[in-house]
Scaffold this active site. Sequence first.
Site, mmCIF file in Angstrom:
data_model
loop_
_atom_site.group_PDB
_atom_site.id
_atom_site.type_symbol
_atom_site.label_atom_id
_atom_site.label_comp_id
_atom_site.label_asym_id
_atom_site.label_seq_id
_atom_site.Cartn_x
_atom_site.Cartn_y
_atom_site.Cartn_z
ATOM 1 N N ILE A 1 0.803 -1.225 0.000
ATOM 2 C CA ILE A 1 0.000 0.000 0.000
ATOM 3 C C ILE A 1 0.831 1.267 0.000
ATOM 4 O O ILE A 1 0.301 2.357 -0.125
ATOM 5 C CB ILE A 1 -0.958 0.032 1.211
ATOM 6 C CG1 ILE A 1 -0.194 -0.216 2.523
ATOM 7 C CG2 ILE A 1 -2.080 -0.981 1.042
ATOM 8 C CD1 ILE A 1 -1.034 -0.022 3.756
ATOM 9 N N LYS B 1 11.152 5.906 2.870
ATOM 10 C CA LYS B 1 12.607 5.829 2.736
ATOM 11 C C LYS B 1 13.131 4.492 3.225
ATOM 12 O O LYS B 1 14.121 3.997 2.749
ATOM 13 C CB LYS B 1 13.260 6.926 3.588
ATOM 14 C CG LYS B 1 13.080 8.319 3.094
ATOM 15 C CD LYS B 1 13.982 9.283 3.845
ATOM 16 C CE LYS B 1 13.591 9.535 5.276
ATOM 17 N NZ LYS B 1 12.392 10.359 5.449
ATOM 18 N N TYR B 2 12.478 3.938 4.232
ATOM 19 C CA TYR B 2 13.076 2.811 4.931
ATOM 20 C C TYR B 2 12.415 1.472 4.664
ATOM 21 O O TYR B 2 12.938 0.451 5.088
ATOM 22 C CB TYR B 2 13.060 3.072 6.433
ATOM 23 C CG TYR B 2 13.552 4.436 6.793
ATOM 24 C CD1 TYR B 2 14.840 4.828 6.435
ATOM 25 C CD2 TYR B 2 12.737 5.340 7.443
ATOM 26 C CE1 TYR B 2 15.300 6.085 6.734
ATOM 27 C CE2 TYR B 2 13.193 6.617 7.751
ATOM 28 C CZ TYR B 2 14.479 6.983 7.400
ATOM 29 O OH TYR B 2 14.937 8.229 7.689
ATOM 30 N N LYS C 1 5.398 -3.415 7.645
ATOM 31 C CA LYS C 1 6.439 -2.646 6.955
ATOM 32 C C LYS C 1 7.717 -3.483 6.894
ATOM 33 O O LYS C 1 8.303 -3.801 7.929
ATOM 34 C CB LYS C 1 6.694 -1.343 7.706
ATOM 35 C CG LYS C 1 7.690 -0.431 7.029
ATOM 36 C CD LYS C 1 7.603 0.926 7.678
ATOM 37 C CE LYS C 1 8.526 1.926 7.043
ATOM 38 N NZ LYS C 1 8.289 3.270 7.546
ATOM 39 N N ASP D 1 9.499 14.015 12.693
ATOM 40 C CA ASP D 1 9.154 13.839 11.280
ATOM 41 C C ASP D 1 7.644 13.964 11.093
ATOM 42 O O ASP D 1 7.033 13.190 10.367
ATOM 43 C CB ASP D 1 9.655 12.479 10.781
ATOM 44 C CG ASP D 1 9.791 12.430 9.262
ATOM 45 O OD1 ASP D 1 9.794 13.519 8.630
ATOM 46 O OD2 ASP D 1 9.876 11.328 8.698
HETATM 47 N N1 LIG Z 1 -0.377 1.486 9.774
HETATM 48 C C1 LIG Z 1 -0.682 1.837 8.528
HETATM 49 N N2 LIG Z 1 -1.956 1.722 8.076
HETATM 50 C C2 LIG Z 1 -2.276 2.093 6.832
HETATM 51 N N3 LIG Z 1 -1.401 2.609 5.934
HETATM 52 C C3 LIG Z 1 -0.122 2.753 6.319
HETATM 53 C C4 LIG Z 1 0.305 2.377 7.626
HETATM 54 N N4 LIG Z 1 1.626 2.649 7.723
HETATM 55 C C5 LIG Z 1 1.995 3.170 6.546
HETATM 56 N N5 LIG Z 1 0.951 3.232 5.687
HETATM 57 C C6 LIG Z 1 0.960 3.745 4.324
HETATM 58 O O1 LIG Z 1 2.197 3.472 3.742
HETATM 59 C C7 LIG Z 1 2.807 4.699 3.319
HETATM 60 C C8 LIG Z 1 4.288 4.589 3.469
HETATM 61 O O2 LIG Z 1 4.575 4.585 4.844
HETATM 62 P P1 LIG Z 1 6.038 4.755 5.349
HETATM 63 O O3 LIG Z 1 5.949 4.896 6.813
HETATM 64 O O4 LIG Z 1 6.875 3.660 4.811
HETATM 65 O O5 LIG Z 1 6.572 6.033 4.600
HETATM 66 P P2 LIG Z 1 6.282 7.588 4.754
HETATM 67 O O6 LIG Z 1 5.890 7.894 6.168
HETATM 68 O O7 LIG Z 1 5.309 8.007 3.709
HETATM 69 O O8 LIG Z 1 7.668 8.212 4.390
HETATM 70 P P3 LIG Z 1 9.054 8.080 5.135
HETATM 71 O O9 LIG Z 1 9.026 6.886 6.037
HETATM 72 O O10 LIG Z 1 9.984 7.958 4.022
HETATM 73 O O11 LIG Z 1 9.210 9.347 5.899
HETATM 74 C C9 LIG Z 1 2.158 5.777 4.192
HETATM 75 O O12 LIG Z 1 2.204 7.033 3.577
HETATM 76 C C10 LIG Z 1 0.760 5.256 4.331
HETATM 77 O O13 LIG Z 1 0.015 5.638 3.211
#
Ligand SMILES: Nc1ncnc2c1ncn2[C@@H]1O[C@H](COP(=O)(O)OP(=O)(O)OP(=O)(O)O)[C@@H](O)[C@H]1O
Length: 523
Positions: free
Chosen positions: A270, A274-275, A291, A384
């Site tokens: 979904i 970055k990580y 994740k 962040d």
């Molecule tokens: N617990 C969750 N429930 C639903 N969607 C999620 C959840 N965690 C992450 N996502 C989705 O996955 C995307 C990517 O999440 P991620 O935490 O990897 O990156 P980010 O926060 O967008 O960026 P970065 O970690 O690079 O600062 C999020 O923008 C969100 O749309």
Amino acid sequence: MNIGMKVREIGTGQIGVVEKGNNSNGYYVNFGSRKNWKKGNELEIIHNTIASGASNSASGAPARSNIQPIQQQQQQQAIPLKQPPKPTVQSEDPGPRFGNFKLPAKSSSPKYSTLPSRAFFEAASASNDIGKKPAMNGSRPGIPNFEPPTVNNTQNDQISSTQLKPTSVQQPPPIVPKRQPNVQQQPPPLQQTTQQPQQPPPLQQKQPPQQPSIQTPPPLVQKPQPLQKPTNINIPPQPIQNNKVQPSPRNEFNETWNIDFGELLFENEIGSGKYGVVSVGKWLGTPVAIKRLLENNDETNGLVEREIQILKEIRHPQIVQFLGVSRNTDNEIHIITEFMDGGDLFDALIFGDVPLSWKEKLRIALDLAQSCRYLQARGILHRDLKSQNVLLNSSKRAKLCDLGLARVFDDRINKRLTCVGSDRWMAPEISMGENYDYKIDVFSYGIVLVEIITEKIPDERYPQRAFAFDAQAFLKKVPADCPQEFAKLTVECTKTNPKDRPSFLKILEIVEELYESLPEDEE
Ligand SMILES: Nc1ncnc2c1ncn2[C@@H]1O[C@H](COP(=O)(O)OP(=O)(O)OP(=O)(O)O)[C@@H](O)[C@H]1O
């Protein structure tokens, strides 16, 4: 995509114009060379059009004639003050704000730049100490009442480029749990209280190599645990070969937080950051977000382990619940959290099908203020805060996510890039390499309010202006029906001097009152 189709510009980025429009097939989004993709959305990406100036989109669309090559844009960014302000294009799109998304092929690209821009680093390195990582080997702030070290920031919002050199830096407050353990009160180590010869030794706290001078949160074993049983029944018997206990990968993290990989079921990807790459799936039948971290080495293992010590302390209704960690047979680390079925705030604001009402927006601002207030009380800096890290459920209630994980990895980035967070949301004092405290989160909260109010990606800020937020430019974009106090609060939160920003307690009061004052939305 037909030339001449109606296109609505929705923001500008470091690499180009962000726009959306529609043709007979629906809507598309152009993030320059970046991709945007979401589960359940059908998003057609046109990428690299800005860089190439040619038709190289996923749909074969020709590049827009007014799109500038990226080089030219970068040159313009170097002298931003000479640029005419971008006209704000009001929505001409009365229909659904975003229609048929299509999940593109797998990609690990983040949907939006989260790292400091090249312009920043060039400017920073050209200016002696600017952008230099502050020394971080000092003592921690007082924990019960989180009083960060004095911020030596005397800049005002009108600072000139000659004032860019940061003042001498005190240590920034590390992210720490609220309570400091009193080492002298610790119970004796496990093996001293048990007389069982086959009991495995206590888990060793893994030390990440070359930790930056930020003090790490206390390891789990240092916490006062007077009521703990003398034996740890959670630790399964370890096979003994050659008189040595064979380490199991599960034991690298606290046993309670380990999740058996076999209990996880993966469904769709979904998102990605970055990580890692995020998937929706099920844990023993319950929907969860999983994740998968992109890196897996001793350093990340140690950092994740340390991070878990913080995550497991956090319990708040408006913070996405961390559930545990799992490893597959390839030893890849997976972080399991509560699943939020409404996507993130960024997408809801920029691409949402149905515009959020002011009541809903204020509810989200209130949810976020509550979670931030909680973190502040615990002495934890998120560092962040941004709309991508605010997740919604189907009732449009918000929860903060990515707490601490970014910090763990940003410790490493600290060494390399000298600052943490995402540049457009980042407080000026971090960009300037100055001392900072929880008010950096207040600033980022303010930038999220900018997003909520304008429904646009926040503007980039520049070293020539000491990364100050341009309140006047923001106020021009505020819709006429926005509650005045809401816009005013946004300006307060984004002041350059951290001391001029309100506390989260004050913010909470203001937003709550505003929220209560608005009538309920009609069905
Ligand atoms: N617990 C969750 N429930 C639903 N969607 C999620 C959840 N965690 C992450 N996502 C989705 O996955 C995307 C990517 O999440 P991620 O935490 O990897 O990156 P980010 O926060 O967008 O960026 P970065 O970690 O690079 O600062 C999020 O923008 C969100 O749309």
